[in-house]
Scaffold this motif. Structure first.
Motif, PDB file in Angstrom:
ATOM      1  N   ILE A  41       0.806  -1.232  -0.165  1.00 44.13           N
ATOM      2  CA  ILE A  41      -0.030  -0.022  -0.094  1.00 44.13           C
ATOM      3  C   ILE A  41       0.768   1.400   0.105  1.00 44.13           C
ATOM      4  N   SER A  42       2.071   1.477   0.782  1.00 40.71           N
ATOM      5  CA  SER A  42       2.682   2.405   0.836  1.00 40.71           C
ATOM      6  C   SER A  42       3.456   2.733  -0.437  1.00 40.71           C
ATOM      7  N   VAL A  43       4.031   1.481  -1.242  1.00 40.90           N
ATOM      8  CA  VAL A  43       4.724   1.630  -2.544  1.00 40.90           C
ATOM      9  C   VAL A  43       3.687   2.230  -3.423  1.00 40.90           C
ATOM     10  N   ALA A  44       2.332   1.583  -3.466  1.00 37.77           N
ATOM     11  CA  ALA A  44       1.355   2.129  -4.384  1.00 37.77           C
ATOM     12  C   ALA A  44       1.075   3.552  -4.192  1.00 37.77           C
ATOM     13  N   LEU A  45       0.952   4.052  -3.174  1.00 31.51           N
ATOM     14  CA  LEU A  45       0.530   5.250  -2.802  1.00 31.51           C
ATOM     15  C   LEU A  45       1.627   6.420  -3.079  1.00 31.51           C
ATOM     16  N   GLU A  46       2.954   5.933  -3.249  1.00 33.70           N
ATOM     17  CA  GLU A  46       3.980   6.687  -3.403  1.00 33.70           C
ATOM     18  C   GLU A  46       4.192   7.023  -4.764  1.00 33.70           C
ATOM     19  N   ASN A  47       3.936   5.907  -5.723  1.00 36.62           N
ATOM     20  CA  ASN A  47       3.969   5.921  -7.141  1.00 36.62           C
ATOM     21  C   ASN A  47       2.694   6.199  -7.790  1.00 36.62           C
ATOM     22  N   HIS A  48       2.728   7.329  -8.526  1.00 36.80           N
ATOM     23  CA  HIS A  48       1.573   7.657  -9.331  1.00 36.80           C
ATOM     24  C   HIS A  48       0.883   6.677 -10.385  1.00 36.80           C
ATOM     25  N   VAL A  49       1.984   6.067 -10.891  1.00 34.40           N
ATOM     26  CA  VAL A  49       1.462   4.883 -12.104  1.00 34.40           C
ATOM     27  C   VAL A  49       0.748   3.851 -11.105  1.00 34.40           C
ATOM     28  N   TYR A  50       1.132   3.371 -10.333  1.00 34.02           N
ATOM     29  CA  TYR A  50       0.568   2.344  -9.270  1.00 34.02           C
ATOM     30  C   TYR A  50      -0.647   2.567  -8.289  1.00 34.02           C
ATOM     31  N   GLN A  51      -1.114   3.980  -8.413  1.00 37.69           N
ATOM     32  CA  GLN A  51      -2.173   4.361  -7.260  1.00 37.69           C
ATOM     33  C   GLN A  51      -3.340   3.568  -7.687  1.00 37.69           C
ATOM     34  N   HIS A  53      -3.827   0.703  -8.742  1.00 43.14           N
ATOM     35  CA  HIS A  53      -3.867  -0.739  -8.499  1.00 43.14           C
ATOM     36  C   HIS A  53      -3.629  -0.809  -6.826  1.00 43.14           C
ATOM     37  N   CYS A  54      -3.872   0.099  -6.229  1.00 44.63           N
ATOM     38  CA  CYS A  54      -3.806   0.090  -4.644  1.00 44.63           C
ATOM     39  C   CYS A  54      -4.918  -0.827  -4.168  1.00 44.63           C
ATOM     40  N   TRP A  55      -5.888  -1.218  -4.872  1.00 39.30           N
ATOM     41  CA  TRP A  55      -6.931  -2.112  -4.377  1.00 39.30           C
ATOM     42  C   TRP A  55      -6.461  -3.676  -4.121  1.00 39.30           C
TER      43      TRP A  55
END
Length: 87
Positions: A41-51, A53-55
């Motif tokens: 979750i922390s990595v996904a929220l840091e990178n705009h590309v992966y936001q 896919h945070c689900w």
């Protein structure tokens, strides 16, 4: 002719997946997945590309959290019942 009675004093064996060691092993793995999903979750929220896919890590977090709590409550319930039966 006599009826054949089966002994009813025998205790039914517990299934292997409901034993204390197996519940502890499952709890350890669920805690590891819980920690892994927090990192995801922390990595996904840091990178705009992966936001978007945070689900995926949120779903892992929820499922492993539910599994962890049910197993820990089961183990705690057994510990309390054992200590209440022993005088």
């Amino acid at each position: 002719m006599k009826l054949q009675k089966r002994p009813s004093f025998r205790k039914a064996p517990a299934p292997w997946h409901d034993s204390d060691p197996f519940c502890l092993i499952i709890s350890i793995f669920a805690a590891a997945v819980f920690y892994f999903s927090l990192a995801g979750i922390s990595v996904a929220l840091e990178n705009h590309v992966y936001q978007r896919h945070c689900w995926v890590p949120i779903t892992l977090l929820l499922l492993s959290g539910m599994l962890l709590t049910t197993n820990l409550l089961r183990i705690l319930n057994r510990m309390v019942n054992r200590s209440a039966k022993e005088p």
